[in-house]
Design an enzyme around this catalytic site. Structure first.
Site, PDB file in Angstrom:
ATOM      1  N   ASP A 100       0.829  -1.210   0.000  1.00  0.00           N
ATOM      2  CA  ASP A 100       0.000   0.000   0.000  1.00  0.00           C
ATOM      3  C   ASP A 100       0.858   1.253   0.000  1.00  0.00           C
ATOM      4  O   ASP A 100       0.538   2.246  -0.630  1.00  0.00           O
ATOM      5  CB  ASP A 100      -0.912   0.016   1.243  1.00  0.00           C
ATOM      6  CG  ASP A 100      -2.146  -0.841   1.023  1.00  0.00           C
ATOM      7  OD1 ASP A 100      -2.367  -1.258  -0.133  1.00  0.00           O
ATOM      8  OD2 ASP A 100      -2.869  -1.091   2.003  1.00  0.00           O
ATOM      9  N   HIS A 143      13.230   6.851   4.318  1.00  0.00           N
ATOM     10  CA  HIS A 143      12.986   5.471   4.762  1.00  0.00           C
ATOM     11  C   HIS A 143      13.548   4.413   3.808  1.00  0.00           C
ATOM     12  O   HIS A 143      13.624   3.239   4.187  1.00  0.00           O
ATOM     13  CB  HIS A 143      11.484   5.215   4.934  1.00  0.00           C
ATOM     14  CG  HIS A 143      10.835   6.115   5.943  1.00  0.00           C
ATOM     15  ND1 HIS A 143      11.310   6.232   7.233  1.00  0.00           N
ATOM     16  CD2 HIS A 143       9.767   6.950   5.851  1.00  0.00           C
ATOM     17  CE1 HIS A 143      10.546   7.105   7.887  1.00  0.00           C
ATOM     18  NE2 HIS A 143       9.623   7.550   7.069  1.00  0.00           N
ATOM     19  N   GLY A 151       7.710   2.990   3.551  1.00  0.00           N
ATOM     20  CA  GLY A 151       7.130   4.278   3.939  1.00  0.00           C
ATOM     21  C   GLY A 151       7.090   5.322   2.834  1.00  0.00           C
ATOM     22  O   GLY A 151       7.573   6.439   3.036  1.00  0.00           O
ATOM     23  N   ASP A 180      11.357  15.725   9.919  1.00  0.00           N
ATOM     24  CA  ASP A 180      10.146  14.985   9.513  1.00  0.00           C
ATOM     25  C   ASP A 180       9.642  14.225  10.746  1.00  0.00           C
ATOM     26  O   ASP A 180      10.437  13.798  11.580  1.00  0.00           O
ATOM     27  CB  ASP A 180      10.515  13.998   8.392  1.00  0.00           C
ATOM     28  CG  ASP A 180       9.303  13.271   7.831  1.00  0.00           C
ATOM     29  OD1 ASP A 180       8.858  13.652   6.740  1.00  0.00           O
ATOM     30  OD2 ASP A 180       8.831  12.320   8.485  1.00  0.00           O
ATOM     31  N   HIS A 182       8.594  11.376  11.150  1.00  0.00           N
ATOM     32  CA  HIS A 182       9.023   9.976  11.232  1.00  0.00           C
ATOM     33  C   HIS A 182      10.542   9.894  11.357  1.00  0.00           C
ATOM     34  O   HIS A 182      11.266  10.720  10.786  1.00  0.00           O
ATOM     35  CB  HIS A 182       8.558   9.214   9.987  1.00  0.00           C
ATOM     36  CG  HIS A 182       7.073   9.258   9.797  1.00  0.00           C
ATOM     37  ND1 HIS A 182       6.451  10.158   8.972  1.00  0.00           N
ATOM     38  CD2 HIS A 182       6.092   8.504  10.364  1.00  0.00           C
ATOM     39  CE1 HIS A 182       5.141   9.963   9.020  1.00  0.00           C
ATOM     40  NE2 HIS A 182       4.894   8.979   9.861  1.00  0.00           N
ATOM     41  N   ASP A 269       4.918  16.882   8.153  1.00  0.00           N
ATOM     42  CA  ASP A 269       3.991  15.984   8.853  1.00  0.00           C
ATOM     43  C   ASP A 269       4.053  16.098  10.373  1.00  0.00           C
ATOM     44  O   ASP A 269       3.318  15.410  11.078  1.00  0.00           O
ATOM     45  CB  ASP A 269       4.165  14.521   8.390  1.00  0.00           C
ATOM     46  CG  ASP A 269       5.608  14.097   8.255  1.00  0.00           C
ATOM     47  OD1 ASP A 269       6.492  14.860   8.688  1.00  0.00           O
ATOM     48  OD2 ASP A 269       5.856  12.997   7.721  1.00  0.00           O
ATOM     49  N   TYR A 312       1.120  15.170   4.827  1.00  0.00           N
ATOM     50  CA  TYR A 312       0.025  14.474   4.147  1.00  0.00           C
ATOM     51  C   TYR A 312      -1.292  15.231   4.148  1.00  0.00           C
ATOM     52  O   TYR A 312      -2.302  14.712   3.700  1.00  0.00           O
ATOM     53  CB  TYR A 312      -0.082  13.055   4.716  1.00  0.00           C
ATOM     54  CG  TYR A 312       1.279  12.412   4.579  1.00  0.00           C
ATOM     55  CD1 TYR A 312       1.741  12.062   3.314  1.00  0.00           C
ATOM     56  CD2 TYR A 312       2.149  12.319   5.651  1.00  0.00           C
ATOM     57  CE1 TYR A 312       3.022  11.584   3.135  1.00  0.00           C
ATOM     58  CE2 TYR A 312       3.437  11.839   5.480  1.00  0.00           C
ATOM     59  CZ  TYR A 312       3.855  11.477   4.219  1.00  0.00           C
ATOM     60  OH  TYR A 312       5.134  11.017   4.037  1.00  0.00           O
TER      61      TYR A 312
HETATM   62 ZN   LIG Z   1       7.307  11.575   7.582  1.00  0.00          ZN
END
Ligand SMILES: [Zn+2]
Length: 395
Positions: A100, A143, A151, A180, A182, A269, A312
């Protein structure tokens, strides 16, 4: 030399086959790979008229060569992606593809390669003095691993940009700052034992939150011990706590390290409107960040490349990156958002509720605040304990 900021435009990405097919291929629309995100983010500075300013030079993206991709990625992986791009139907879980998050579609290899070409050009053209600094909205795919997509990231443009720079300037100290939301796991992993690439990642860290790494204790190995810095933050961390951690940790480490070249992966994000994460940053923090990063870079050798990273909510990501660009290139933001742009957002199904450049001030519930503050303070202490000795800094 007049100071010029290079800005890489995503027009070629928007023209690729398959961009509009993604929503049809997946039950869930992909929050990263979609036309709305690319278009809305890019059109804000365009429709604001900022790109006519003499301090900004718009540059095309280009495909990275196989040799360039191979600076980090295995040929087996590169060839698999190329095959997918041409066939559009093969499957391989081994490479983290056709999931996905990293779907396979017509032209996926080109899609993955263009941001790498842009980041390399941004890096090398800043390194050789052609541009004062450079920014690529569609970049910062932190990532991606050597042989694995993850990711939303296929190729790791950050790692390849840094490796390319190291070929030319092997003794430079490079700082990779990643704000970021993440953890910058792929980039950290590529330089885990390298004291000449200091990676600093500030990110949300919570149960089940992607990618699950980025604890303070992950601080490098061998010669690189102390040169991977992680600042994990609890959900609901807001401007005040984030900024405290930045000032208490990032600023002194940066000043002690004295980097020759800086990469900043912004990531929109961390903003409170982001649908995939839980930090509570406002646009004000991104403005402060860009002004501070610029000041710190100016104290040194003034070499800076900025990558957009995640984000996002396309409306928010557009605002974040445009604010950073304005600060970087010394360009004023328009006092209100262009009506044409608000219309464009609507066309894609996004209502722009606030017409300006600030968020409605917001605090989390009173009883949350001390808990978050305590957690962030503990993180700050732990980072100081583990990392500061490497840089001769006092706690
Ligand atoms: Zn991120």
């Amino acid at each position: 030399m007049s100071r010029i900021t290079a800005l890489f435009e995503p027009e070629l990405l928007l023209a690729l086959e398959g961009v509009d097919e993604l929503d049809k291929m997946r039950a869930e629309p992909n929050p990263f790979w979609n036309r709305a995100r690319l278009d809305i983010t890019w059109q804000l500075p365009v429709m604001s008229g900022m790109l006519n300013e003499p301090t900004i030079s718009v540059q095309p993206m280009r495909y990275a060569t196989r040799e360039e991709l191979n600076l980090f990625h295995d040929y087996s992986y590169i060839e698999t992606l190329e095959l997918f791009g041409n066939m559009g139907s093969a499957f391989s879980a081994r490479f983290g593809l056709d999931t996905d998050e990293c779907p396979v579609f017509q032209d996926v290899d080109k899609y993955a390669s263009l941001p790498v070409g842009a980041t390399i050009d941004a890096t090398m053209r800043v390194a050789n003095g052609e541009f004062e600094d450079a920014m690529s909205f569609v970049g910062g795919f932190h990532h991606a691993m050597k042989t694995k997509a993850a990711g939303f990231c296929y190729y790791n443009d950050c790692v390849i940009g840094i490796k390319k720079l190291k070929e030319k300037r092997p003794n430079d100290r490079i700082l990779y700052l990643d704000t970021d939301v993440h953890h910058g796991d792929g980039t950290q992993g590529a330089f885990y034992d390298d004291p000449n690439v200091l990676t600093i990642s500030m990110h949300e860290y919570s149960m089940g939150f992607f990618p699950g790494t980025g604890r303070v204790e992950e601080n490098g190995v061998g010669d690189g011990k102390g040169y991977s810095v992680n600042v994990p933050l609890p959900p609901l961390t807001g401007d005040v706590e984030f900024w405290t951690a930045f000032e208490e940790l990032v600023v002194p480490i940066w000043l002690a390290y004295k980097p020759h070249f800086v990469f900043w992966n912004v990531g929109a994000d961390g903003h409170m409107n982001d649908p995939l994460a839980d930090l509570m940053l406002t646009l004000d923090t991104y403005h402060r960040l860009s002004m501070t990063v610029r000041q710190l870079v100016h104290l040194g050798t003034r070499k800076l490349v900025i990558l957009g990273g995640g984000g996002y909510n396309p409306v928010t990501a557009a605002k974040v990156w445009t604010i950073v660009l304005a600060d970087l290139a010394d360009v004023a933001l328009p006092p209100i958002l262009p009506a044409k742009w608000i219309e464009l957002c609507r066309k894609y199904g996004y209502d722009v509720i606030r017409g300006g450049w600030i968020d409605r001030p917001l605090r989390t519930d009173d009883d949350h605040y001390p808990k978050i503050r305590r957690a962030v303070d503990e993180t700050i202490e732990k980072v100081k304990e583990l990392i500061f000795p490497t840089f001769g800094l006092e706690k």
